[in-house]
Design a protein around this motif. Structure first.
Motif, PDB file in Angstrom:
ATOM      1  N   SER A  81      40.904  -0.498  84.811  1.00 28.98           N
ATOM      2  CA  SER A  81      41.451   0.741  84.251  1.00 28.98           C
ATOM      3  C   SER A  81      40.865   1.108  82.890  1.00 28.98           C
ATOM      4  CB  SER A  81      42.961   0.620  84.107  1.00 28.98           C
ATOM      5  OG  SER A  81      43.290  -0.324  83.101  1.00 28.98           O
ATOM      6  N   GLY A  82      40.400   0.111  82.163  1.00 24.74           N
ATOM      7  CA  GLY A  82      39.941   0.344  80.801  1.00 24.74           C
ATOM      8  C   GLY A  82      41.077   0.333  79.791  1.00 24.74           C
ATOM      9  N   ASP A  83      42.311   0.119  80.271  1.00 33.65           N
ATOM     10  CA  ASP A  83      43.471   0.054  79.381  1.00 33.65           C
ATOM     11  C   ASP A  83      43.506  -1.276  78.647  1.00 33.65           C
ATOM     12  OD1 ASP A  83      44.097   2.438  80.572  1.00 33.65           O
ATOM     13  OD2 ASP A  83      46.105   1.860  81.224  1.00 33.65           O
ATOM     14  N   ASP A  84      44.129  -1.275  77.486  1.00 41.51           N
ATOM     15  CA  ASP A  84      44.313  -2.495  76.715  1.00 41.51           C
ATOM     16  C   ASP A  84      45.308  -3.400  77.446  1.00 41.51           C
ATOM     17  OD1 ASP A  84      44.199  -4.064  74.133  1.00 41.51           O
ATOM     18  OD2 ASP A  84      46.356  -3.628  74.258  1.00 41.51           O
ATOM     19  N   PRO A  85      44.989  -4.695  77.615  1.00 39.01           N
ATOM     20  CA  PRO A  85      45.911  -5.598  78.304  1.00 39.01           C
ATOM     21  C   PRO A  85      47.298  -5.628  77.665  1.00 39.01           C
ATOM     22  CG  PRO A  85      43.794  -6.663  77.997  1.00 39.01           C
ATOM     23  CD  PRO A  85      43.744  -5.376  77.235  1.00 39.01           C
TER      24      PRO A  85
ATOM     25  N   ARG B 126      54.024  -1.853  78.905  1.00 36.72           N
ATOM     26  CA  ARG B 126      54.570  -0.917  79.902  1.00 36.72           C
ATOM     27  C   ARG B 126      55.176  -1.664  81.073  1.00 36.72           C
ATOM     28  NH1 ARG B 126      49.684   1.832  79.232  1.00 36.72           N
ATOM     29  NH2 ARG B 126      48.923   0.920  81.149  1.00 36.72           N
ATOM     30  N   GLY B 127      54.534  -2.761  81.469  1.00 34.26           N
ATOM     31  CA  GLY B 127      54.988  -3.525  82.623  1.00 34.26           C
ATOM     32  C   GLY B 127      54.383  -3.049  83.930  1.00 34.26           C
ATOM     33  N   PHE B 128      53.584  -1.990  83.893  1.00 34.65           N
ATOM     34  CA  PHE B 128      52.965  -1.449  85.099  1.00 34.65           C
ATOM     35  C   PHE B 128      51.682  -0.719  84.746  1.00 34.65           C
ATOM     36  CE2 PHE B 128      55.647   1.916  83.460  1.00 34.65           C
ATOM     37  CZ  PHE B 128      54.846   3.037  83.575  1.00 34.65           C
ATOM     38  N   LEU B 129      50.917  -0.414  85.787  1.00 35.22           N
ATOM     39  CA  LEU B 129      49.701   0.368  85.628  1.00 35.22           C
ATOM     40  C   LEU B 129      49.607   1.330  86.797  1.00 35.22           C
ATOM     41  CD1 LEU B 129      46.979   0.879  84.154  1.00 35.22           C
ATOM     42  CD2 LEU B 129      45.986  -0.803  85.719  1.00 35.22           C
ATOM     43  N   ASP B 130      49.558   2.624  86.505  1.00 35.18           N
ATOM     44  CA  ASP B 130      49.331   3.641  87.524  1.00 35.18           C
ATOM     45  C   ASP B 130      47.832   3.845  87.659  1.00 35.18           C
ATOM     46  OD1 ASP B 130      52.016   4.272  88.182  1.00 35.18           O
ATOM     47  OD2 ASP B 130      52.184   5.473  86.362  1.00 35.18           O
TER      48      ASP B 130
END
Length: 96
Positions: free
Chosen positions: A11-15, A21-25
């Motif tokens: 995703s490129g999101d920060d771990p 958040r507890g989730f990833l869309d």
């Protein structure tokens, strides 16, 4: 941690943000790529491709991988983060 790394790499999101958040869309492509990576990393089948939602809930995903591989893995909830909920089910983990 490898589950979280997979989500962050795709995703490129920060771990840390994913854990907070507890989730990833994800979109369709990312969904397939995450499943491919996880199944490759852990040499297992997760039975997730037919799920209608494109959200990975971190605790549920860790539990699915743990069940599929027979590993005992701490979830983010047991590691001190607040658990999250979603409409996702984990019943597909028992197949295979």
């Amino acid at each position: 941690m490898l589950v979280l790394k997979c989500l962050a790499d795709e995703s490129g999101d920060d771990p840390g943000a994913i854990v907070a958040r507890g989730f990833l869309d994800v979109d369709e492509r990312e969904f397939g790529n995450v499943i491919n990576r996880l199944e490759g990393y852990f040499d297992c089948t997760l039975w997730l491709r037919s799920r209608p939602e494109r959200r990975f809930v971190v605790d549920e995903l860790v539990a699915l991988v743990s069940a599929a591989t027979g590993a005992a893995t701490a979830t983010t909830a047991t590691a001190g983060s607040a658990p999250t909920t979603s409409g996702a089910t984990t019943t597909e983990a028992g197949r295979g």
